[in-house]
Design a protein around this motif. Sequence first.
Motif, short mmCIF file in Angstrom:
data_model
loop_
_atom_site.label_atom_id
_atom_site.label_comp_id
_atom_site.label_asym_id
_atom_site.label_seq_id
_atom_site.Cartn_x
_atom_site.Cartn_y
_atom_site.Cartn_z
N ARG A 74 10.51 51.52 34.80
CA ARG A 74 10.63 52.56 35.82
C ARG A 74 11.78 53.65 35.38
O ARG A 74 12.71 53.31 34.55
CB ARG A 74 11.20 51.70 36.80
CG ARG A 74 10.21 50.65 37.48
CD ARG A 74 9.70 51.17 38.70
NE ARG A 74 8.16 50.47 38.96
CZ ARG A 74 7.10 50.71 39.64
NH1 ARG A 74 7.39 52.33 39.59
NH2 ARG A 74 6.13 50.12 39.72
N GLY A 76 13.62 55.11 37.29
CA GLY A 76 15.08 54.61 37.85
C GLY A 76 16.07 53.93 36.99
O GLY A 76 17.16 53.78 36.76
N GLU A 77 15.28 52.70 36.39
CA GLU A 77 15.87 51.85 35.54
C GLU A 77 16.48 52.59 34.34
O GLU A 77 17.54 52.18 33.69
CB GLU A 77 14.77 50.81 34.88
CG GLU A 77 15.27 49.93 33.50
CD GLU A 77 13.95 49.19 33.10
OE1 GLU A 77 14.38 48.21 32.41
OE2 GLU A 77 12.70 49.42 33.40
N VAL A 79 17.37 55.78 33.97
CA VAL A 79 18.50 56.75 34.54
C VAL A 79 19.76 55.71 34.65
O VAL A 79 20.71 56.24 34.40
CB VAL A 79 18.13 57.64 35.54
CG1 VAL A 79 19.38 58.37 36.30
CG2 VAL A 79 16.93 58.55 35.30
N ARG A 80 19.61 54.61 35.32
CA ARG A 80 20.66 53.80 35.63
C ARG A 80 21.26 53.18 34.27
O ARG A 80 22.43 53.59 34.34
CB ARG A 80 20.43 52.38 36.34
CG ARG A 80 20.24 52.73 38.00
CD ARG A 80 19.70 51.49 38.49
NE ARG A 80 19.19 51.72 40.00
CZ ARG A 80 18.06 52.04 40.34
NH1 ARG A 80 17.15 52.00 39.47
NH2 ARG A 80 17.92 52.37 41.53
N GLU A 115 22.66 59.45 46.37
CA GLU A 115 22.50 59.07 45.10
C GLU A 115 21.51 57.68 45.02
O GLU A 115 20.60 57.59 44.03
CB GLU A 115 23.89 58.37 44.50
CG GLU A 115 23.70 58.06 43.14
CD GLU A 115 25.02 57.61 42.33
OE1 GLU A 115 25.21 58.11 41.28
OE2 GLU A 115 25.76 57.19 43.16
N LEU A 119 17.69 57.74 43.23
CA LEU A 119 17.41 56.54 42.25
C LEU A 119 16.19 55.75 42.75
O LEU A 119 15.34 55.27 41.95
CB LEU A 119 18.42 55.56 41.80
CG LEU A 119 19.57 56.20 41.07
CD1 LEU A 119 20.80 55.34 40.94
CD2 LEU A 119 19.20 56.45 39.71
N ALA A 120 16.14 55.53 44.21
CA ALA A 120 14.88 55.13 44.83
C ALA A 120 13.70 55.78 44.59
O ALA A 120 12.70 55.12 44.34
CB ALA A 120 15.26 54.64 46.22
N GLU A 121 13.85 57.00 44.50
CA GLU A 121 12.74 57.74 44.42
C GLU A 121 12.09 57.58 42.83
O GLU A 121 11.04 57.75 42.45
CB GLU A 121 13.15 59.28 44.52
CG GLU A 121 11.99 60.18 44.43
CD GLU A 121 10.49 60.12 45.20
OE1 GLU A 121 9.67 60.32 44.87
OE2 GLU A 121 10.70 59.66 46.40
N LEU A 122 13.07 57.79 41.80
CA LEU A 122 12.89 57.62 40.55
C LEU A 122 11.99 56.16 40.48
O LEU A 122 11.37 56.09 39.28
CB LEU A 122 14.13 57.77 39.32
CG LEU A 122 14.48 59.24 39.55
CD1 LEU A 122 15.58 59.36 38.90
CD2 LEU A 122 13.50 60.19 38.92
N ASP A 123 12.65 55.19 41.13
CA ASP A 123 11.95 53.84 40.82
C ASP A 123 10.49 53.69 41.15
O ASP A 123 9.78 52.82 40.93
CB ASP A 123 12.72 52.65 41.83
CG ASP A 123 14.07 52.40 41.25
OD1 ASP A 123 14.23 52.58 40.00
OD2 ASP A 123 14.85 51.91 41.87
N GLU A 124 9.95 54.65 42.04
CA GLU A 124 8.60 54.83 42.31
C GLU A 124 7.77 55.24 41.16
O GLU A 124 6.45 55.06 41.44
CB GLU A 124 8.55 55.75 43.76
CG GLU A 124 9.10 55.37 44.77
CD GLU A 124 8.58 54.12 45.62
OE1 GLU A 124 7.49 54.09 45.47
OE2 GLU A 124 9.43 53.18 45.85
#
Length: 138
Positions: A74, A76-77, A79-80, A115, A119-124
């Motif tokens: 993902r 988001g993973e 980027v985090r 923020e 990140l939630a959007e990137l998790d998609e």
Amino acid sequence: MRLTTFTDFGLRALMRLAGEPTRAFSTAELAEEFAVSRHHLAKVISVLAGAGLIATRRGGGGGAMLARPADQIRLGEVVRLLEADQVLVECFAPAGNLCTLTPRCRLKARLAKAEAAFLAELDESTLADCIYTPAEKV
């Protein structure tokens, strides 16, 4: 939000590895292709490998490859992971916050919510949604 060059290089490397998942890429090869610092990219590759996103091999035929299928990674993973040491604003830092507004600030919660939404959007999306191969150059 603005991502660091560290994260930018990491996302580029992962997208490129996903484009040819059976091929190992050397750090020097990726750095040359992206016209970025090999030294800086090596640090990024090390973090990605340490997190189990890529596997690396030394020697002839060695290099970096995805450790998991692209559809299981993902954004988001990633980027985090790569932004772990970065804070959006000073008051998000666990230490060193010198902002005098912090005790009464009404902005911090809104920024935290934005923020989290980013990140939630990137998790998609997964890395598979962003695969890159040189043939796609525009």
